[in-house]
Design a protein around this motif. Structure first.
Motif, short mmCIF file in Angstrom:
data_model
loop_
_atom_site.label_atom_id
_atom_site.label_comp_id
_atom_site.label_asym_id
_atom_site.label_seq_id
_atom_site.Cartn_x
_atom_site.Cartn_y
_atom_site.Cartn_z
N GLY A 226 0.79 -1.23 0.00
CA GLY A 226 0.00 0.00 0.00
C GLY A 226 0.82 1.28 0.00
N ARG A 227 2.14 1.20 -0.01
CA ARG A 227 2.99 2.40 0.01
C ARG A 227 3.57 2.64 -1.38
N SER A 228 3.58 3.89 -1.79
CA SER A 228 4.12 4.25 -3.11
C SER A 228 5.64 4.27 -3.06
N VAL A 229 6.24 3.47 -3.93
CA VAL A 229 7.70 3.31 -3.96
C VAL A 229 8.26 4.09 -5.15
N GLU A 230 9.38 4.81 -4.90
CA GLU A 230 10.00 5.50 -6.03
C GLU A 230 11.33 4.87 -6.43
N ALA A 231 11.94 4.09 -5.51
CA ALA A 231 13.21 3.43 -5.84
C ALA A 231 13.49 2.34 -4.81
N VAL A 232 14.39 1.45 -5.16
CA VAL A 232 14.82 0.39 -4.23
C VAL A 232 16.33 0.28 -4.30
N THR A 233 16.97 0.25 -3.12
CA THR A 233 18.42 0.01 -3.07
C THR A 233 18.64 -1.47 -2.77
N ASP B 14 6.94 9.37 0.00
CA ASP B 14 6.82 10.32 1.12
C ASP B 14 8.17 10.65 1.77
N GLY B 15 9.27 10.07 1.25
CA GLY B 15 10.60 10.40 1.77
C GLY B 15 11.15 9.38 2.75
#
Lengths: 90, 147
Positions: free
Chosen positions: B44-51, B133-134
């Motif tokens: 349910g959380r918006s992801v912008e990148a993954v390390t 959301d940071g």
């Protein structure tokens, strides 16, 4: 005494002061005992249960995961290890 | 001719061409590629990148072990390519590619499914999701401890 360097991976990267923990311990220290020493050197963060994370993690060298009873007796006097939290690749 | 099992941890982009080249085999009638891609939503959380983080020497040993298991199960004639990328990846970028080549399609489908399921449980790889959301969070996975 021997020097033990433990590289931090995954969630552990945010719990140390750098990419690894370096400590001294008696020759023959077991992996299980090393885990307890690491608990003293790592810093818990909000949202991270350090004790549970350590319990679910394993200690490895560059070739294999070490058994809890494995005694650290490096001939060079220095062991280079890593602590591996639960994995989630893919 | 390339080795039958290639398993590497890499920092650069994964490309179709590098996998196909490693799978090249005139005795094969099937090549199957599985791509793991960074998704824009998790729990349910918006992801912008993954390390992605990995213990590369151990990880490549695990890939070699998995490839050996696959050849034992589905035939010594198969070819296996496993490339896992590390570093910060944006949504839509490929984090993993599994390539399997075999004489017939059935072995490739079975071997590919086996490899991705075992990689998720056994390969020392970790991911930290970075949210819109940071906030950022290391994802909990499968313990490597034998219980």
């Amino acid at each position: 005494m021997i020097r033990i360097r433990v590289k931090l991976f995954g969630a552990f990267r945010q719990l140390g002061t750098g990419p690894e923990v370096s400590l001294e311990a008696p020759r023959g220290t077991t992996v299980s005992e090393l885990r307890a020493l690491l608990a003293q050197r790592l810093t818990a963060r909000p949202g991270v249960d350090l004790a549970a994370l350590l319990q679910d993690s394993v200690i490895a060298d560059n070739a294999r995961i070490l058994a809890e009873t494995h005694a650290l007796e490096p001939s060079s006097g220095e062991a280079e290890l890593a602590i591996l939290p639960p994995v989630c690749g893919g | 001719m390339a080795s039958r099992i290639v398993g590497k941890v890499v920092s650069g982009p994964l490309t179709h061409e590098q996998v196909i080249e490693l799978l090249d085999d005139p005795t094969h009638g099937a090549q199957l590629l599985f791509w793991g891609i960074v998704r824009n939503l998790n729990d349910g959380r918006s992801v912008e990148a993954v390390t992605y983080d990995a213990h590369a020497p151990l990880c490549e040993r695990v890939f070699e072990e998995l490839g050996t298991e696959v050849l034992a199960k589905w035939g010594e004639g198969l070819r296996i390519v496993i490339l896992h990328r590390v570093g910060r990846l944006k949504v839509g970028e490929a984090s993993l590619v599994i390539g399997v080549g075999s004489a017939h399609r059935d072995e490739s489908y079975q071997a590919s499914r086996y490899l991705i399921e075992e990689i998720k449980k056994r390969a020392p790889v970790w991911k930290q999701e970075h949210y819109v959301d940071g906030d950022s969070e290391w994802i909990r996975g499968h313990s490597l401890a034998k219980r």
